[in-house]
Design a protein around this motif. Structure first.
Motif, mmCIF file in Angstrom:
data_model
loop_
_atom_site.group_PDB
_atom_site.id
_atom_site.type_symbol
_atom_site.label_atom_id
_atom_site.label_comp_id
_atom_site.label_asym_id
_atom_site.label_seq_id
_atom_site.Cartn_x
_atom_site.Cartn_y
_atom_site.Cartn_z
ATOM 1 N N HIS A 129 -2.635 0.272 -2.125
ATOM 2 C CA HIS A 129 -3.984 -0.248 -2.291
ATOM 3 C C HIS A 129 -4.215 -0.694 -3.745
ATOM 4 C CE1 HIS A 129 -8.420 0.376 -0.940
ATOM 5 N NE2 HIS A 129 -8.296 -0.657 -1.717
ATOM 6 N N GLU A 130 -3.769 0.144 -4.647
ATOM 7 C CA GLU A 130 -3.957 -0.145 -6.072
ATOM 8 C C GLU A 130 -3.182 -1.398 -6.496
ATOM 9 O OE1 GLU A 130 -3.018 3.189 -8.598
ATOM 10 O OE2 GLU A 130 -3.088 1.869 -10.360
ATOM 11 N N GLU A 131 -1.925 -1.445 -6.033
ATOM 12 C CA GLU A 131 -1.077 -2.587 -6.363
ATOM 13 C C GLU A 131 -1.687 -3.888 -5.827
ATOM 14 O OE1 GLU A 131 3.111 -3.276 -4.712
ATOM 15 O OE2 GLU A 131 3.391 -1.652 -6.149
ATOM 16 N N PHE A 132 -2.158 -3.772 -4.602
ATOM 17 C CA PHE A 132 -2.792 -4.907 -3.935
ATOM 18 C C PHE A 132 -4.027 -5.359 -4.707
ATOM 19 C CE2 PHE A 132 -5.174 -7.057 -0.633
ATOM 20 C CZ PHE A 132 -4.188 -7.658 0.131
ATOM 21 N N ASN A 179 5.137 -9.203 -5.257
ATOM 22 C CA ASN A 179 5.729 -8.691 -4.029
ATOM 23 C C ASN A 179 4.928 -7.540 -3.435
ATOM 24 O OD1 ASN A 179 7.845 -10.020 -2.964
ATOM 25 N ND2 ASN A 179 9.322 -9.211 -4.437
ATOM 26 N N VAL A 180 3.680 -7.803 -3.081
ATOM 27 C CA VAL A 180 2.877 -6.690 -2.562
ATOM 28 C C VAL A 180 3.289 -6.292 -1.142
ATOM 29 C CG1 VAL A 180 0.793 -6.745 -3.942
ATOM 30 C CG2 VAL A 180 1.076 -8.370 -2.079
ATOM 31 N N ASP A 181 4.056 -7.162 -0.489
ATOM 32 C CA ASP A 181 4.403 -6.838 0.897
ATOM 33 C C ASP A 181 5.534 -5.816 1.026
ATOM 34 O OD1 ASP A 181 5.975 -8.736 -0.277
ATOM 35 O OD2 ASP A 181 6.472 -9.757 1.606
ATOM 36 N N VAL A 218 -2.139 -11.618 5.026
ATOM 37 C CA VAL A 218 -1.731 -11.844 3.637
ATOM 38 C C VAL A 218 -0.694 -12.964 3.560
ATOM 39 C CG1 VAL A 218 -0.589 -10.796 1.637
ATOM 40 C CG2 VAL A 218 -2.277 -9.492 2.923
ATOM 41 N N LYS A 219 0.176 -12.995 4.558
ATOM 42 C CA LYS A 219 1.194 -14.051 4.591
ATOM 43 C C LYS A 219 0.525 -15.424 4.728
ATOM 44 C CE LYS A 219 5.355 -15.160 7.058
ATOM 45 N NZ LYS A 219 5.754 -15.222 8.458
ATOM 46 N N THR B 172 10.847 0.471 -1.651
ATOM 47 C CA THR B 172 10.211 0.938 -2.878
ATOM 48 C C THR B 172 10.557 2.399 -3.175
ATOM 49 O OG1 THR B 172 8.223 1.702 -1.737
ATOM 50 C CG2 THR B 172 8.248 -0.580 -2.457
ATOM 51 N N ILE B 173 10.407 2.757 -4.444
ATOM 52 C CA ILE B 173 10.722 4.123 -4.868
ATOM 53 C C ILE B 173 9.812 5.138 -4.175
ATOM 54 C CG2 ILE B 173 10.724 5.681 -6.866
ATOM 55 C CD1 ILE B 173 11.562 3.191 -8.535
#
Lengths: 242, 191
Positions: A129-132, A179-181, A218-219, B172-173
């Motif tokens: 969520h944060e990354e997005f 690269n959020v996916d 998103v895509k 991912t990590i």
């Protein structure tokens, strides 16, 4: 079923457009178009909501042909209309979609209080969520303002120099989608393949449905940027620099 | 401890229940003890939501409707006096008899529980080395550090990571950390 591809034009009925593809429902919602438009045409509804009808048709066309979509560069419409649509999409993700999925995950914890692994899943989702959010904000705070700035050429000679410098620095072709996916895909696999069965399987199914839907959305969102927005921005940059 | 699996026990008789629980706890480490069933509704309800392996006492069969369909992904070991009366029922993977000795019971448990574990470990199972890499990744070490710890080149670490991602479908990590926790490669504190 109507052959919408061949007949899509400003006098197509709005309701036919919706029956053609369910994803267009969210397009309408994001553009703020309310339902109950009876037999009004695309042109009529767009006029009512002050939406550029060429842009609307372009977006519908995109949802019909997706990867095969070829933008119609002959039609003109203001870039700010696309930006507005993309921005609405961002706020849909951040205010509706992600909080909804989060509440489902929270519910999963409530019904499985003894399962420590779900707490980890929740933490993982939070980091996604944060990354997005950061990705969306990068577009909102940097990319979109830059693109919008291209629409207003400064009048002062001094400002023009800075303006050109700014374009050279921000050229759209240098923009790379985050690269959020990756995390989203990991999350799907964790739920599908690795999380041991839970007490409420229905919830897991709902969460997966939401994740798949989000991924698709998103895509599409990135494709609209790549295929509709960026080529226009590129053309504008070239025109401004020449 | 052997492969940790979803083993559930539904046995009415106190004596049988306590001895089976003890046996499984020693051998497999974890199990879920189901409630004592009082009614038809209660038992059908519970059984319909189970997956994994269930040790079911014959006594409870009487509570089930004659046309009851056992869930497809539930492997049932029936605890019974005499196999011959029930043997025609194809739903049961194995039968533990009241007269069985401990080794006999263990062998039967093994035959049902082991194959499930093996199914999981198909071609996509991680090798021991890959598991070590997953463990270190999950603990937060970067490729260079992992190479030093395992005394291999950084290229080998990268190859391992590529293969791990391909096998698991996790890149991912933080995703790998969850995988490692779910599979007992690291503990919750480490994740």
């Amino acid at each position: 079923m109507l052959k919408l591809e061949s007949m899509l034009n400003p006098s197509t009925k709005m309701c036919d457009v919706l029956h053609y593809n369910v994803h267009l429902l969210s397009v309408l919602k994001r553009l703020g178009i309310k339902l109950g438009f009876a037999d009004k045409t695309i042109a009529q509804v767009c006029a009512e909501y002050n939406i550029d009808k060429s842009f609307f048709i372009e977006i519908v066309q995109f949802f019909i042909s997706k990867e095969k979509f070829i933008p119609n560069n002959l039609v003109e419409f203001s870039i700010s209309t696309i930006i507005q649509y993309l921005s609405k999409t961002h706020s849909y993700y951040l205010s509706d979609k992600l909080p909804h999925i989060e509440s489902l995950v929270d519910h999963l914890i409530v019904v499985n209080p003894d399962r420590q692994d779900i707490v980890l899943v929740k933490k993982f989702f939070a980091s996604y969520h944060e990354e997005f959010y950061n990705h969306m904000m990068r577009e909102e705070k940097q990319l979109f303002p830059y693109i919008l700035s291209l629409e207003s050429l400064p009048t002062e000679e001094q400002d023009k120099k800075a303006f050109v410098k700014n374009i050279k620095k921000n050229r759209i072709e240098k923009y790379v989608h985050d690269n959020v996916d990756e995390k989203l895909n990991d999350l799907k696999n964790i739920l599908i393949k690795y999380l041991p069965p839970l007490r409420n399987e229905d919830l897991i199914y709902s969460i997966l449905h939401e994740l798949f839907d989000l991924e698709r959305d998103v895509k599409d969102h990135s494709l609209i940027e790549d295929k509709i927005l960026f080529p226009r921005v590129k053309a504008m940059e070239e025109k401004l620099l020449s | 401890m052997k492969h940790s699996l979803n083993i559930q026990v539904a046995i009415k008789s106190y004596l049988l229940r306590s001895s089976i629980i003890q046996l499984i706890a020693d051998e497999y480490g974890n199990l879920t003890l189901l409630d004592q069933f009082e009614s038809k509704e209660q038992i059908t309800d519970v059984l319909n939501n189970l997956t994994g392996c269930l040790i079911l006492e014959e006594e409870y069969l009487k509570l089930l409707p004659s046309d009851f369909l056992f869930p497809k992904f539930l492997d049932i070991i029936l605890l019974c006096v005499n196999k011959s009366q029930i043997v025609k029922n194809k739903y049961f993977k194995e039968f533990i008899l009241y007269t069985d000795t401990k080794p006999e019971i263990l062998k039967k448990l093994e035959s049902v529980i082991k194959p499930i574990g093996e199914e999981v470990s198909s071609d996509n199972a991680l090798s021991d080395r890959e598991k070590e890499v997953v463990k270190l990744v999950a603990k937060g070490f970067i490729n260079k550090e992992i190479a030093d710890i395992l005394n291999i080149s950084i290229h080998t670490v990268i190859t391992h990571r590529k293969n791990i991602t391909q096998k698991l479908g996790i890149k991912t990590i933080s995703g790998l950390s969850i995988y490692a926790f779910l599979n007992g490669i690291i503990t919750a504190q480490e994740s």
